[in-house]
Design a protein around this motif. Structure first.
Motif, PDB file in Angstrom:
ATOM      1  N   SER A 190      17.582  15.912   2.036  1.00  0.00           N
ATOM      2  CA  SER A 190      18.641  16.782   1.656  1.00  0.00           C
ATOM      3  C   SER A 190      19.904  16.494   2.503  1.00  0.00           C
ATOM      4  O   SER A 190      19.880  15.347   3.017  1.00  0.00           O
ATOM      5  CB  SER A 190      18.186  17.960   2.477  1.00  0.00           C
ATOM      6  N   CYS A 191      20.873  17.023   2.048  1.00  0.00           N
ATOM      7  CA  CYS A 191      22.169  16.540   2.716  1.00  0.00           C
ATOM      8  C   CYS A 191      22.212  16.443   4.428  1.00  0.00           C
ATOM      9  O   CYS A 191      23.089  15.939   4.975  1.00  0.00           O
ATOM     10  CB  CYS A 191      23.420  17.196   2.215  1.00  0.00           C
ATOM     11  N   SER A 192      21.482  17.024   4.925  1.00  0.00           N
ATOM     12  CA  SER A 192      21.201  17.104   6.511  1.00  0.00           C
ATOM     13  C   SER A 192      20.358  15.838   6.840  1.00  0.00           C
ATOM     14  O   SER A 192      20.391  15.555   7.999  1.00  0.00           O
ATOM     15  CB  SER A 192      20.570  18.121   6.919  1.00  0.00           C
ATOM     16  N   CYS A 193      19.733  15.149   5.826  1.00  0.00           N
ATOM     17  CA  CYS A 193      18.957  13.901   6.336  1.00  0.00           C
ATOM     18  C   CYS A 193      20.027  12.765   6.104  1.00  0.00           C
ATOM     19  O   CYS A 193      20.487  12.582   5.196  1.00  0.00           O
ATOM     20  CB  CYS A 193      17.834  13.779   5.201  1.00  0.00           C
ATOM     21  N   THR A 194      20.136  12.180   7.499  1.00  0.00           N
ATOM     22  CA  THR A 194      20.775  10.748   7.391  1.00  0.00           C
ATOM     23  C   THR A 194      19.954   9.654   6.922  1.00  0.00           C
ATOM     24  O   THR A 194      18.722   9.820   6.745  1.00  0.00           O
ATOM     25  CB  THR A 194      21.357  10.463   8.700  1.00  0.00           C
ATOM     26  N   ALA A 195      20.620   8.431   6.462  1.00  0.00           N
ATOM     27  CA  ALA A 195      19.965   7.281   5.828  1.00  0.00           C
ATOM     28  C   ALA A 195      18.915   6.684   7.028  1.00  0.00           C
ATOM     29  O   ALA A 195      17.956   6.384   6.693  1.00  0.00           O
ATOM     30  CB  ALA A 195      20.822   6.088   5.462  1.00  0.00           C
ATOM     31  N   GLU A 196      19.201   7.122   8.410  1.00  0.00           N
ATOM     32  CA  GLU A 196      18.282   6.690   9.322  1.00  0.00           C
ATOM     33  C   GLU A 196      17.123   7.307   9.307  1.00  0.00           C
ATOM     34  O   GLU A 196      16.062   7.075  10.102  1.00  0.00           O
ATOM     35  CB  GLU A 196      18.871   6.539  10.655  1.00  0.00           C
ATOM     36  N   ASN A 197      16.866   8.685   8.757  1.00  0.00           N
ATOM     37  CA  ASN A 197      15.927   9.648   8.763  1.00  0.00           C
ATOM     38  C   ASN A 197      14.994   9.797   7.687  1.00  0.00           C
ATOM     39  O   ASN A 197      14.302  11.041   7.762  1.00  0.00           O
ATOM     40  CB  ASN A 197      16.406  10.785   9.683  1.00  0.00           C
ATOM     41  N   TYR A 198      15.004   9.048   6.825  1.00  0.00           N
ATOM     42  CA  TYR A 198      14.175   9.324   5.540  1.00  0.00           C
ATOM     43  C   TYR A 198      13.858   7.785   5.195  1.00  0.00           C
ATOM     44  O   TYR A 198      14.508   6.768   5.510  1.00  0.00           O
ATOM     45  CB  TYR A 198      14.748  10.308   4.580  1.00  0.00           C
ATOM     46  N   GLY A 199      12.836   7.885   4.384  1.00  0.00           N
ATOM     47  CA  GLY A 199      12.476   6.543   3.390  1.00  0.00           C
ATOM     48  C   GLY A 199      11.895   5.610   4.318  1.00  0.00           C
ATOM     49  O   GLY A 199      11.241   5.747   5.566  1.00  0.00           O
ATOM     50  N   HIS A 238      15.755  -8.589   0.203  1.00  0.00           N
ATOM     51  CA  HIS A 238      15.109  -9.125   1.592  1.00  0.00           C
ATOM     52  C   HIS A 238      16.139  -8.497   2.646  1.00  0.00           C
ATOM     53  O   HIS A 238      15.726  -8.026   3.895  1.00  0.00           O
ATOM     54  CB  HIS A 238      14.945 -10.503   1.789  1.00  0.00           C
ATOM     55  N   SER A 239      17.473  -8.354   2.298  1.00  0.00           N
ATOM     56  CA  SER A 239      18.196  -8.073   3.405  1.00  0.00           C
ATOM     57  C   SER A 239      17.904  -6.468   3.723  1.00  0.00           C
ATOM     58  O   SER A 239      18.022  -5.856   4.614  1.00  0.00           O
ATOM     59  CB  SER A 239      19.511  -8.319   3.123  1.00  0.00           C
ATOM     60  N   TYR A 240      17.912  -5.897   2.467  1.00  0.00           N
ATOM     61  CA  TYR A 240      17.480  -4.436   2.565  1.00  0.00           C
ATOM     62  C   TYR A 240      16.565  -4.036   3.315  1.00  0.00           C
ATOM     63  O   TYR A 240      16.172  -3.303   4.184  1.00  0.00           O
ATOM     64  CB  TYR A 240      17.456  -3.729   1.142  1.00  0.00           C
ATOM     65  N   LEU A 241      15.317  -4.862   2.863  1.00  0.00           N
ATOM     66  CA  LEU A 241      14.066  -4.729   3.640  1.00  0.00           C
ATOM     67  C   LEU A 241      13.967  -5.087   5.074  1.00  0.00           C
ATOM     68  O   LEU A 241      13.389  -4.295   6.012  1.00  0.00           O
ATOM     69  CB  LEU A 241      12.919  -5.784   2.768  1.00  0.00           C
ATOM     70  N   ALA A 242      14.822  -6.085   5.587  1.00  0.00           N
ATOM     71  CA  ALA A 242      14.835  -6.513   6.942  1.00  0.00           C
ATOM     72  C   ALA A 242      15.620  -5.326   7.670  1.00  0.00           C
ATOM     73  O   ALA A 242      15.046  -5.043   8.725  1.00  0.00           O
ATOM     74  CB  ALA A 242      15.790  -7.639   7.121  1.00  0.00           C
ATOM     75  N   ASN A 243      16.461  -4.691   7.095  1.00  0.00           N
ATOM     76  CA  ASN A 243      17.315  -3.560   7.533  1.00  0.00           C
ATOM     77  C   ASN A 243      16.558  -2.199   7.771  1.00  0.00           C
ATOM     78  O   ASN A 243      16.910  -1.533   8.705  1.00  0.00           O
ATOM     79  CB  ASN A 243      18.616  -3.317   7.028  1.00  0.00           C
ATOM     80  N   VAL A 244      15.538  -2.157   7.229  1.00  0.00           N
ATOM     81  CA  VAL A 244      14.843  -0.981   7.182  1.00  0.00           C
ATOM     82  C   VAL A 244      13.356  -1.336   7.856  1.00  0.00           C
ATOM     83  O   VAL A 244      12.273  -0.311   7.821  1.00  0.00           O
ATOM     84  CB  VAL A 244      14.006  -0.368   5.794  1.00  0.00           C
ATOM     85  N   GLY A 245      13.244  -2.291   8.630  1.00  0.00           N
ATOM     86  CA  GLY A 245      12.217  -2.742   9.584  1.00  0.00           C
ATOM     87  C   GLY A 245      10.922  -3.467   9.178  1.00  0.00           C
ATOM     88  O   GLY A 245      10.024  -3.728   9.743  1.00  0.00           O
ATOM     89  N   ILE A 246      11.370  -4.088   7.904  1.00  0.00           N
ATOM     90  CA  ILE A 246      10.285  -4.920   7.240  1.00  0.00           C
ATOM     91  C   ILE A 246      10.254  -6.428   7.837  1.00  0.00           C
ATOM     92  O   ILE A 246      11.678  -6.965   7.745  1.00  0.00           O
ATOM     93  CB  ILE A 246      10.177  -4.963   5.927  1.00  0.00           C
ATOM     94  N   THR A 247       9.374  -6.962   8.232  1.00  0.00           N
ATOM     95  CA  THR A 247       9.535  -8.303   9.158  1.00  0.00           C
ATOM     96  C   THR A 247       8.929  -9.449   8.175  1.00  0.00           C
ATOM     97  O   THR A 247       9.285 -10.744   8.517  1.00  0.00           O
ATOM     98  CB  THR A 247       8.751  -8.412  10.168  1.00  0.00           C
ATOM     99  N   GLY A 248       8.590  -9.165   6.961  1.00  0.00           N
ATOM    100  CA  GLY A 248       8.146 -10.106   5.982  1.00  0.00           C
ATOM    101  C   GLY A 248       7.529  -9.655   4.563  1.00  0.00           C
ATOM    102  O   GLY A 248       7.467  -8.623   4.385  1.00  0.00           O
ATOM    103  N   VAL A 249       7.246 -10.723   3.797  1.00  0.00           N
ATOM    104  CA  VAL A 249       6.948 -10.324   2.588  1.00  0.00           C
ATOM    105  C   VAL A 249       5.779 -11.255   2.204  1.00  0.00           C
ATOM    106  O   VAL A 249       5.281 -12.208   2.458  1.00  0.00           O
ATOM    107  CB  VAL A 249       7.987 -10.473   1.483  1.00  0.00           C
ATOM    108  N   LYS A 250       5.184 -10.424   1.244  1.00  0.00           N
ATOM    109  CA  LYS A 250       3.865 -11.253   0.832  1.00  0.00           C
ATOM    110  C   LYS A 250       4.369 -11.343  -0.990  1.00  0.00           C
ATOM    111  O   LYS A 250       4.483 -10.533  -1.409  1.00  0.00           O
ATOM    112  CB  LYS A 250       2.539 -10.478   0.582  1.00  0.00           C
ATOM    113  N   VAL A 251       4.437 -12.692  -1.172  1.00  0.00           N
ATOM    114  CA  VAL A 251       5.142 -12.854  -2.532  1.00  0.00           C
ATOM    115  C   VAL A 251       4.078 -13.170  -3.351  1.00  0.00           C
ATOM    116  O   VAL A 251       3.273 -14.529  -3.192  1.00  0.00           O
ATOM    117  CB  VAL A 251       5.932 -14.127  -2.479  1.00  0.00           C
ATOM    118  N   ASP A 252       3.912 -12.649  -4.442  1.00  0.00           N
ATOM    119  CA  ASP A 252       2.678 -12.813  -5.420  1.00  0.00           C
ATOM    120  C   ASP A 252       3.026 -13.185  -6.627  1.00  0.00           C
ATOM    121  O   ASP A 252       4.170 -13.277  -7.054  1.00  0.00           O
ATOM    122  CB  ASP A 252       1.833 -11.374  -5.294  1.00  0.00           C
ATOM    123  N   VAL A 253       2.303 -13.344  -7.800  1.00  0.00           N
ATOM    124  CA  VAL A 253       2.328 -13.551  -9.180  1.00  0.00           C
ATOM    125  C   VAL A 253       3.194 -14.599  -9.073  1.00  0.00           C
ATOM    126  O   VAL A 253       4.223 -14.928 -10.196  1.00  0.00           O
ATOM    127  CB  VAL A 253       2.864 -12.306  -9.838  1.00  0.00           C
TER     128      VAL A 253
END
Length: 865
Positions: free
Chosen positions: A382-391, A475-490
């Motif tokens: 909702s409008c009260s939820c900041t980007a830091e507080n969801y997802g 990856h820059s998005y993922l790193a910003n949201v707390g992801i520290t690595g990726v499993k790259v498949d296929v």
């Protein structure tokens, strides 16, 4: 290029005293090494050039370059020339018969495994290398098809023992006719040195990849983790993940890393609303034609509200729900397969089949019950939820707030984004759907649903000029949201779609350059697990930065083709993949033996191999489906593991044998601990590759008890400098973890004979015996409640003080600590306090150790004699 059948003189400075001209010889249609003929009937259009005459000055570290040059007289290149240029050329390198070989070939686009035989005609298509046994000169020779210019190569079987090499560009617009160095040949008297020397030489020659020794492995390499795949498949969502991690912590083993596998991305299928996620996906296969329509997480994860799982009213989770969804989705999948078979057999009235499919789909949708739109009651943005507080950002923050030991959170993605790539027009990236064209070389591989689906849908390929932007955007998005690595498949899909992009080599270079740059920028240079990548294109072009990858096919808990015995025999097949692939892949990346499920019928079989594989240990347990007693034989309470010091490899007496269906060979793998060596003996008999049917299948007649011998010399002690001295000990104590037996052995002793039941194993821990006095001999074994006993030993010191002898040991872990001691100590101290111990006439000295959290699980043990 050298004239056909005429060796080239070295133009490099080489060590004196080497008779370079006669180490290899190609003349009169014969190719030989030190006088032993390897190939006969070599065509006149084939050439051989010494390593030093072809290779240029690379940017390799000087010690590596110096080492490679010191062995350069033992290697060289095969080439060939044709009259007409083509994008795919096939040529014989000569023939051999009656000579044992070990090889690695691709049995699927993405996966490789071992194969043995004794003729060039026994090779399989898409062979990545072949190792020849040359006992007449007590040596081994490897032939490795490599990359030259815009062409990559593989070996294929020919008639009458011929070894064929296939060079292909992957583009009808890229053609050639002449090759100076399309395969590399190397010889050594030690097969393990051979692999090091050969791949070191190729690192210097190609200068497109780096060896494992030059790179840093991911942080998770010595830790325990959980992957969500087999627990949820595509139904993965935040509440289930949270409860899954929490169960491990409450069970006494804290995961140090989490892999959120396929199912978290924003994907949809062509023809659907381009701005919405495809709903109600469950099984792998249903998503394989879907494409990314945005680069962040899907709605299930976007709707997570920060703090939702931290409060007293956190949503509950029904662990039976994923299992019911998976079960119903399997029914649907079987109904669709039955319809497809009916179509193939000529049935025209499909109403009964379509009716079943429709019914199963309705039942599946009803089971989801609008769940995805409500995200398990987590609320909505909702409008009260900041980007830091969801997802995803809020979710990873909450995970770390609750589970303090969770060091790493990885997520899955395909090399091209999703299985079907990136949807054209959906992002800022220039992508288009490119039809897939499968190379004729893959005609010899297994039928694979993934290939069928990818060919069906094509791949939404981001233009190679934007590969760097593509990966950095994700990856820059993922790193910003707390992801520290990726499993790259296929990973090995690029070869399907390379025709208009300069061929498979040039397209791969562009993509791997972008991936490597993003890895360096966003994930500390090492936060990546590579998967579905087991082909020479990837290893020669994609591993400049990537330092870890899978060495086996997926863990299959049952046979997808319906063999009820597959639940057993597929597990042995997995171990064979991992052990033999590590011989070459381990030179370049840290081998990852993949996850397994701790409550599987063969979970203990898997656990034994993971204990000594030398890589991370992780499971893919369903929520509520754990065997914590088994996990605790692999993992310390703090989520670290008693990891071996090297990567496990097959013993020398297994190299040219078939441990899958020859009814006589046990897979034996060796590794090192800090203060000893270890051998694992696994009965993998019962299944394997069938060249005629071109698939892996069960061989029930082989699934039976099998015997083998184990000797201290089976460990290749000279492969690690720190281990070499241990191998020279006059005597070793050896502990059998499953039999719970302790023996003494010397290099002159007879081998230990064991019989191993199907899908079971024995682990032998060898520790040098130290002579501390006329009647005192001592060797620390380790914690017997851990599969890798010796991995618990952290420090060892022998101290003589006057007439007294003290043995000081630092041990990590709690449980029963065992040593061999020829006589009983006077006293024992544990963490500074005197404690009781048990000593038995046979030499067993036992002491119970606690897990002391404040000390990081480390106990100080002292025996006074």
């Amino acid at each position: 290029m050298a004239p056909p059948n005429d060796p080239v003189n070295s133009i490099f400075s080489v060590p004196s005293g080497k008779d370079l001209e006669k180490f290899f010889d190609l003349s009169n249609g014969k190719f030989s090494v030190k006088g032993a003929t390897l190939l006969t009937d070599v065509p006149t259009n084939v050439s051989f050039s010494l390593f030093s005459s072809i290779s240029q000055s690379p940017d390799a570290p000087f010690p590596l370059l110096e080492r490679v040059l010191s062995h350069s007289h033992k290697g060289g290149f095969l080439g060939f020339r044709k009259d007409e240029p083509s994008d795919r050329l096939m040529n014989s390198l000569g023939r051999f018969t009656g000579r044992d070989f070990l090889s690695i070939f691709r049995f699927k686009t993405w996966w490789s495994t071992m194969w043995v035989g004794n003729s060039g005609s026994d090779l399989q298509m898409e062979t990545q290398w072949v190792l020849l046994d040359v006992p007449e000169i007590r040596s081994y020779v490897i032939i490795i098809p490599i990359i030259e210019g815009s062409f990559r190569s593989a070996l294929h079987p020919g008639t009458d023992g011929n070894v064929m090499i296939c060079a292909e560009s992957g583009s009808t617009q890229v053609k050639a006719s002449n090759f100076d160095a399309i395969a590399y040949v190397h010889a050594s008297d030690n097969p393990y040195n051979l692999m090091k020397e050969a791949y070191g030489a190729l690192r210097v020659h190609l200068n497109t990849f780096r060896l494992l020794e030059e790179k840093t492995s991911p942080n998770l390499v010595d830790k325990f983790g959980w992957c969500t795949w087999d627990a949820f498949y595509l139904t993965v969502e935040p509440v289930g993940v949270w409860h899954g991690v929490n169960e491990f912590v409450e069970g006494g083993v804290s995961p140090r890393f989490l892999i959120i596998d396929d199912g978290w991305q924003s994907i949809n299928i062509d023809g659907e609303n381009p701005n919405e996620d495809t709903k109600n996906l469950v099984l792998g296969g249903t998503q394989m034609t879907a494409r990314l329509h945005r680069l962040d997480e899907c709605e299930k994860f976007r709707k997570y509200i920060g703090g939702s799982m931290l409060g007293p009213d956190a949503p509950s989770f029904d662990p039976t729900k994923p299992k019911m969804l998976i079960s119903k989705a399997i029914e649907l999948e079987h109904a669709e397969k039955d319809r497809d078979k009916a179509i193939q057999s000529g049935v025209t009235d499909l109403s009964e089949y379509e009716g079943k499919i429709k019914s199963f789909k309705q039942e599946l949708d009803a089971m989801f019950g609008g769940e995805e739109s409500s995200s398990s009651g987590l609320g909505c943005r909702s409008c009260s939820c900041t980007a830091e507080n969801y997802g995803m950002k809020a979710f990873t923050r909450d995970l770390r707030a609750k589970f303090k030991g969770l060091d790493d959170i990885y997520v899955w993605h395909a090399l091209c984004g999703a299985w079907g790539g990136v949807k054209p027009g959906a992002t800022h990236l220039n992508s288009k759907v490119v039809p897939c064209k499968v190379s004729p070389g893959l005609d010899g591989t297994m039928t694979d649903l993934a290939v069928v689906k990818i060919v069906e849908g094509g791949i939404g390929l981001v233009h190679p000029d934007q590969a760097g932007d593509f990966y950095d955007s994700m990856h820059s998005y993922l790193a910003n949201v707390g992801i520290t690595g990726v499993k790259v498949d296929v990973i090995h899909t690029l070869e399907y779609i390379s025709d208009e992009f300069g061929g498979r080599v040039d397209l791969a270079k562009a993509y791997y350059k972008g991936l490597s740059s993003s890895l360096s920028k966003n994930f500390k240079g090492s936060g990546l697990i590579s998967s579905m990548q087991q082909c020479n294109d990837f290893f020669f072009l994609g591993t400049d930065q990537i330092s870890m990858g899978r060495v086996g096919d997926d863990f299959w808990f049952q046979d997808p083709n319906g063999d009820p015995m597959g639940v057993y025999w597929l597990q042995g097949v997995h171990m064979i993949h991992c052990a033999y692939n590590s011989m070459w892949m381990g030179q370049i990346i840290q081998p990852d033996w993949d996850m397994f499920q701790s409550d599987h019928l063969c979970a203990k079989f898997h656990a034994g191999s993971r204990a000594i594989c030398g890589g991370p240990v992780y499971v893919s347990d369903s929520v509520g489906g754990h065997d914590f007693d088994l996990i605790k034989k692999l993992v310390y309470p703090d989520g670290t593991i008693p990891k071996c010091q090297y990567f496990a490899l097959p013993t020398r007496d297994c190299l040219f044998k078939n441990p899958l269906f020859d009814q006589k060979t046990i897979l034996k793998i060796w590794n090192f601990n800090k203060y000893g060596g270890v051998i694992g003996a696994f009965n993998c008999q019962g299944a394997g590759w069938d060249p005629k049917e071109q698939r892996i299948k069960g061989y029930s007649e082989c699934y039976k008890p099998t015997s083998c011998s184990v000797h201290v010399r089976d460990i290749e002690w000279d492969q690690k400098i720190e281990a070499a001295q241990m191998g020279e000990a006059e005597e070793h104590a050896v502990y059998l973890s499953e039999a719970e037996e302790l023996h003494l052995t010397t290099p002159k002793s007879d081998a230990i004979q064991v019989t191993i039941q199907p899908s079971t194993f024995e682990i032998f821990s060898f520790v040098p015996v130290e002579k501390l006095g006329p009647t005192l001999k001592f060797a620390p074994i380790g914690l017997t409640n851990m599969f890798n006993n010796g991995g618990s030993l952290q420090e060892l010191e022998y101290i003589k003080s006057g007439t007294e002898m003290n043995v000081k040991i630092k041990v990590k872990g709690g449980g029963k600590f065992l040593s061999y001691s020829s006589r009983s100590p006077k006293k024992s101290h544990l963490n500074g306090a005197e404690v009781a111990f048990e000593w038995f006439a046979g030499g067993k000295l036992a002491l119970n150790l606690p897990w002391v959290e404040e000390a990081g699980g480390i106990s100080d043990v002292v025996f006074l004699f």
